[in-house]
Design an enzyme around this catalytic site. Structure first.
Site, mmCIF file in Angstrom:
data_model
loop_
_atom_site.group_PDB
_atom_site.id
_atom_site.type_symbol
_atom_site.label_atom_id
_atom_site.label_comp_id
_atom_site.label_asym_id
_atom_site.label_seq_id
_atom_site.Cartn_x
_atom_site.Cartn_y
_atom_site.Cartn_z
ATOM 1 N N ASN A 9 10.366 -45.125 -9.656
ATOM 2 C CA ASN A 9 9.299 -46.095 -9.444
ATOM 3 C C ASN A 9 8.080 -45.645 -10.259
ATOM 4 O O ASN A 9 7.496 -44.598 -9.986
ATOM 5 C CB ASN A 9 8.970 -46.156 -7.938
ATOM 6 C CG ASN A 9 7.921 -47.195 -7.619
ATOM 7 O OD1 ASN A 9 7.378 -47.850 -8.509
ATOM 8 N ND2 ASN A 9 7.628 -47.358 -6.339
ATOM 9 N N PHE A 10 7.720 -46.439 -11.251
ATOM 10 C CA PHE A 10 6.616 -46.068 -12.147
ATOM 11 C C PHE A 10 5.247 -46.265 -11.486
ATOM 12 O O PHE A 10 4.246 -45.779 -11.988
ATOM 13 C CB PHE A 10 6.671 -46.905 -13.442
ATOM 14 C CG PHE A 10 7.793 -46.539 -14.395
ATOM 15 C CD1 PHE A 10 8.919 -45.857 -13.969
ATOM 16 C CD2 PHE A 10 7.718 -46.894 -15.738
ATOM 17 C CE1 PHE A 10 9.947 -45.535 -14.857
ATOM 18 C CE2 PHE A 10 8.723 -46.572 -16.646
ATOM 19 C CZ PHE A 10 9.844 -45.897 -16.201
ATOM 20 N N LYS A 11 5.235 -47.035 -10.367
ATOM 21 C CA LYS A 11 3.981 -47.358 -9.654
ATOM 22 C C LYS A 11 2.912 -47.793 -10.661
ATOM 23 O O LYS A 11 3.212 -48.557 -11.575
ATOM 24 C CB LYS A 11 3.546 -46.171 -8.787
ATOM 25 C CG LYS A 11 4.614 -45.798 -7.746
ATOM 26 C CD LYS A 11 4.121 -44.891 -6.661
ATOM 27 C CE LYS A 11 5.231 -44.666 -5.639
ATOM 28 N NZ LYS A 11 4.839 -43.835 -4.499
ATOM 29 N N HIS A 88 7.468 -52.121 -0.366
ATOM 30 C CA HIS A 88 7.165 -50.687 -0.528
ATOM 31 C C HIS A 88 6.019 -50.315 0.408
ATOM 32 O O HIS A 88 5.151 -51.130 0.700
ATOM 33 C CB HIS A 88 6.791 -50.391 -1.992
ATOM 34 C CG HIS A 88 6.698 -48.927 -2.264
ATOM 35 N ND1 HIS A 88 5.557 -48.196 -1.989
ATOM 36 C CD2 HIS A 88 7.611 -48.039 -2.732
ATOM 37 C CE1 HIS A 88 5.780 -46.929 -2.299
ATOM 38 N NE2 HIS A 88 7.014 -46.805 -2.758
ATOM 39 N N GLU A 136 11.895 -44.439 3.227
ATOM 40 C CA GLU A 136 10.838 -43.545 2.736
ATOM 41 C C GLU A 136 9.791 -43.313 3.827
ATOM 42 O O GLU A 136 9.011 -44.228 4.119
ATOM 43 C CB GLU A 136 10.111 -44.171 1.539
ATOM 44 C CG GLU A 136 10.961 -44.360 0.311
ATOM 45 C CD GLU A 136 10.103 -44.569 -0.946
ATOM 46 O OE1 GLU A 136 10.515 -44.079 -1.989
ATOM 47 O OE2 GLU A 136 9.031 -45.202 -0.865
ATOM 48 N N ILE A 141 5.333 -39.419 1.020
ATOM 49 C CA ILE A 141 5.256 -39.997 -0.327
ATOM 50 C C ILE A 141 4.168 -39.310 -1.152
ATOM 51 O O ILE A 141 3.052 -39.119 -0.682
ATOM 52 C CB ILE A 141 4.998 -41.535 -0.251
ATOM 53 C CG1 ILE A 141 6.231 -42.240 0.319
ATOM 54 C CG2 ILE A 141 4.636 -42.094 -1.621
ATOM 55 C CD1 ILE A 141 6.066 -43.740 0.521
ATOM 56 N N GLY A 176 8.819 -37.474 -1.903
ATOM 57 C CA GLY A 176 8.772 -36.041 -2.208
ATOM 58 C C GLY A 176 9.997 -35.508 -2.924
ATOM 59 O O GLY A 176 10.103 -34.290 -3.147
ATOM 60 N N ALA A 197 9.135 -41.077 -7.624
ATOM 61 C CA ALA A 197 7.997 -41.457 -8.470
ATOM 62 C C ALA A 197 7.345 -40.206 -9.070
ATOM 63 O O ALA A 197 7.659 -39.822 -10.197
ATOM 64 C CB ALA A 197 6.987 -42.279 -7.679
ATOM 65 N N SER A 198 6.489 -39.546 -8.285
ATOM 66 C CA SER A 198 5.674 -38.460 -8.864
ATOM 67 C C SER A 198 6.486 -37.309 -9.451
ATOM 68 O O SER A 198 6.014 -36.649 -10.381
ATOM 69 C CB SER A 198 4.691 -37.932 -7.817
ATOM 70 O OG SER A 198 5.358 -37.551 -6.637
#
Ligand code: G3P
Length: 217
Positions: A9-11, A88, A136, A141, A176, A197-198
């Site tokens: 997920n590029f957010k 989300h 999630e 997150i 995470g 994502a991160s």
């Protein structure tokens, strides 16, 4: 889309928007066929030209017409996305809108992935028969502790309740998730992949981070 999947997920991370979104999708394509990318609406068209599965981060259910700023299913589909991420944690919508969004996806032959934050919510969403549910826990997150370590039961319990409703619904887990070790546990717990994502967008060396995440897929 190829399962088990690493769904990224590029957010709205700078490192994964505009030209950087295209560069990241190209990198994913080079690394594995099991990667899918969830990009922001303005980047759908440019990213979907690179032949890997691209999904939208959000869908609005308004009919075509006078709804300034809304993201329609037609625009998502015609800009090359193969699916949509719905509900989300950072963009929650009411249950009835989830239902309508899944229906719109089905009608337009787009893959629907609905996020959930609890096991009972996953069970309720499964009754709507989406293609996929992503569990999630919101508090994990963006953090450094993976759901696979902090709350493995939420994954196995979600898998159990969802697959009881329909074995066809795929289950992903996220929050995470950063390493191949996390992915290995997720698969062992019955998940069909991970939503990350991160761990990718903020990685100093993205190629290294992605290569590690796909190691057991
Ligand atoms: O959609 C994926 C996301 O919410 C998980 O974020 O940064 O914990 O991998 P992150």
């Amino acid at each position: 889309m190829k399962f088990p999947t690493l769904m990224i997920n590029f957010k709205t991370y700078d490192q994964a928007s505009g030209k950087d979104a295209v560069a990241l999708v190209k990198l994913c394509k080079k690394i594995s066929k099991n990667i899918s990318c969830v990009v922001s609406a303005p980047d759908l068209n440019s990213c979907s030209k690179i032949t890997i599965p691209i999904l939208a981060q959000h869908l609005d259910i308004e009919e075509a017409g006078g709804h300034t700023g809304k993201i329609t299913i037609k625009s998502i589909k015609e800009n090359g996305a193969i699916g949509v991420l719905i509900n989300h944690s950072e963009d929650r919508i009411p249950f009835l809108k989830i239902k309508k969004s899944i229906e719109l996806c089905k009608k337009n032959k787009l893959f629907s992935i609905v996020c959930s934050k609890t096991v009972p919510e996953s069970k309720a969403i499964a009754q709507l028969n989406p293609d996929c549910i992503a569990i999630e826990p919101p508090e994990l997150i963006g953090g450094d502790i993976s759901v696979t370590t902090a709350d493995p039961e939420i994954i196995s319990n979600t898998v159990n309740v969802v697959k009881k409703v329909s074995s066809k619904i795929k289950v992903l887990c996220g929050a995470g998730v950063k390493t191949s070790k996390d992915v290995k546990i997720a698969l062992k717990l019955g998940a069909d992949g991970v939503l990350v994502a991160s761990g990718v967008t903020k990685a100093k060396n993205k190629e290294k981070a992605i290569k590690d995440l796909v190691k057991f897929l």
